[in-house]
Enzyme design. Sequence first.
Site, PDB file in Angstrom:
ATOM      1  N   GLY A  90       0.821  -1.204   0.000  1.00 16.37           N
ATOM      2  CA  GLY A  90       0.000   0.000   0.000  1.00 16.37           C
ATOM      3  C   GLY A  90       0.850   1.247   0.000  1.00 16.37           C
ATOM      4  N   ASN A  91       0.243   2.343   0.397  1.00 16.10           N
ATOM      5  CA  ASN A  91       0.966   3.610   0.441  1.00 16.10           C
ATOM      6  C   ASN A  91       0.432   4.462   1.593  1.00 16.10           C
ATOM      7  OD1 ASN A  91      -1.384   5.129  -0.598  1.00 16.10           O
ATOM      8  ND2 ASN A  91      -0.951   3.998  -2.486  1.00 16.10           N
ATOM      9  N   ARG A  92       0.948   5.664   1.714  1.00 14.87           N
ATOM     10  CA  ARG A  92       0.658   6.493   2.885  1.00 14.87           C
ATOM     11  C   ARG A  92      -0.546   7.410   2.702  1.00 14.87           C
ATOM     12  NH1 ARG A  92       5.741   9.912   3.915  1.00 14.87           N
ATOM     13  NH2 ARG A  92       4.365  10.726   5.549  1.00 14.87           N
ATOM     14  N   ALA A 102      -4.688   7.293  -4.446  1.00 17.26           N
ATOM     15  CA  ALA A 102      -3.312   6.844  -4.667  1.00 17.26           C
ATOM     16  C   ALA A 102      -3.350   5.336  -4.899  1.00 17.26           C
ATOM     17  CB  ALA A 102      -2.437   7.193  -3.464  1.00 17.26           C
TER      18      ALA A 102
END
Length: 405
Positions: A211-213, A279
């Site tokens: 995943g991402n932030r 995102a």
Amino acid sequence: MSSTPPQVLLGVSGGIAAYKSAELLRRLTESGHAVRVLPTEAALEFVGAATFEALSGQPVASGVFSDVPSVQHVRLGKEADLVVVAPATADLMARLAHGRSDDLLTAALLTARCPMLLAPAMHTEMWEHPATRDNVALLRSRGTVVLEPASGRLTGKDTGPGRLPDPAEIFEFSHLLLERADALPRDLEGRHVVVSAGGTREPLDPVRYLGNRSSGRQGYAIARVAAQRGARVTLVAGHTAELADPAAVHVVHAPTAREMQVAMHEAATDADAVVMAAAVADFRPVDLAENKIKKGGGEVPPLRLAENPDILAGLVRERPAGQVVVGFAAETGDETGGPLHHGREKLRRKGSDLLVVNAVGDGKAFEVSDNAGWLLGADGGEQEIPNGSKALLASRLWDAVRARL
């Protein structure tokens, strides 16, 4: 905003949702605003004056004969930088629409010349009554911002539209109007817009993911602002930081890239505008382990990756005539160029009408309440967006979209 604390009048009218005004008051004061609370007599039946005085540090009065020498009913409205009424009952809005000034709050509202924000709260039948709808339309025609209420549990067992928006959401709009007084015109009425938000999570095993932030805050702000500018909004949400559903917004949850692709294409079929603010993970694991992957034995299991679909490019290819498509680019820059350079290249590749470029890293964009960047147009236009709240960036974005519809 100036260096002196913004002067905010917080009006509270008599509905069960008055208890939520204490949280809104706390948010306003803790963020540096000087707040004077003006409750109606009915509001004081729900929340005592001592609560408002303790949280604001200011005296509380409801009648026009309080502190007569200072002419409060004129002075308070004239000195205010912003007026917020939460909750705003059907009775309060009717009195304001027709110019009545039979208590301190309504008198101050008539003298105020600053931005005014009303957050309605009432039963569904009252909100939908033609008299209330006419009063809301009249107030909006005069420049008053009347928020669309949330849907949910009301007094007793009833549910439906008419619930007070979350205090955090009302605070966000209050701050936005102090940043930009004309940020919430009703210029998207009759339009359907689709917004994606948050990051996707691509499962590796039952407990791990790629995943991402992304927190989803920017996408949620875009959806909130669109709804309060009159649009019908569909929000396709990936993983978010436990954000509450925005008032008057239809939310579809799509945690993975492929699920988001399906949801976005379904929602976009009749949309006037699509904003791809999520995102999306570029890659996903090829193999999904049925059980938690254990470490041990000295060998690290290989991680094979497959490329996720390019949702933005697909939306551009399949968009109906007249639809405006907006993309986002989170860039860090490298030896070949800075974030703006890479943003221009992405706009050329994707073919969207608009692209918002954010410089990320060092506490920028992700997991923070403010944002800045550039708004690039396929027509060659470039607009720098100075640092401000994410709602402010959202308002600038909808200005550009509206100009293209």
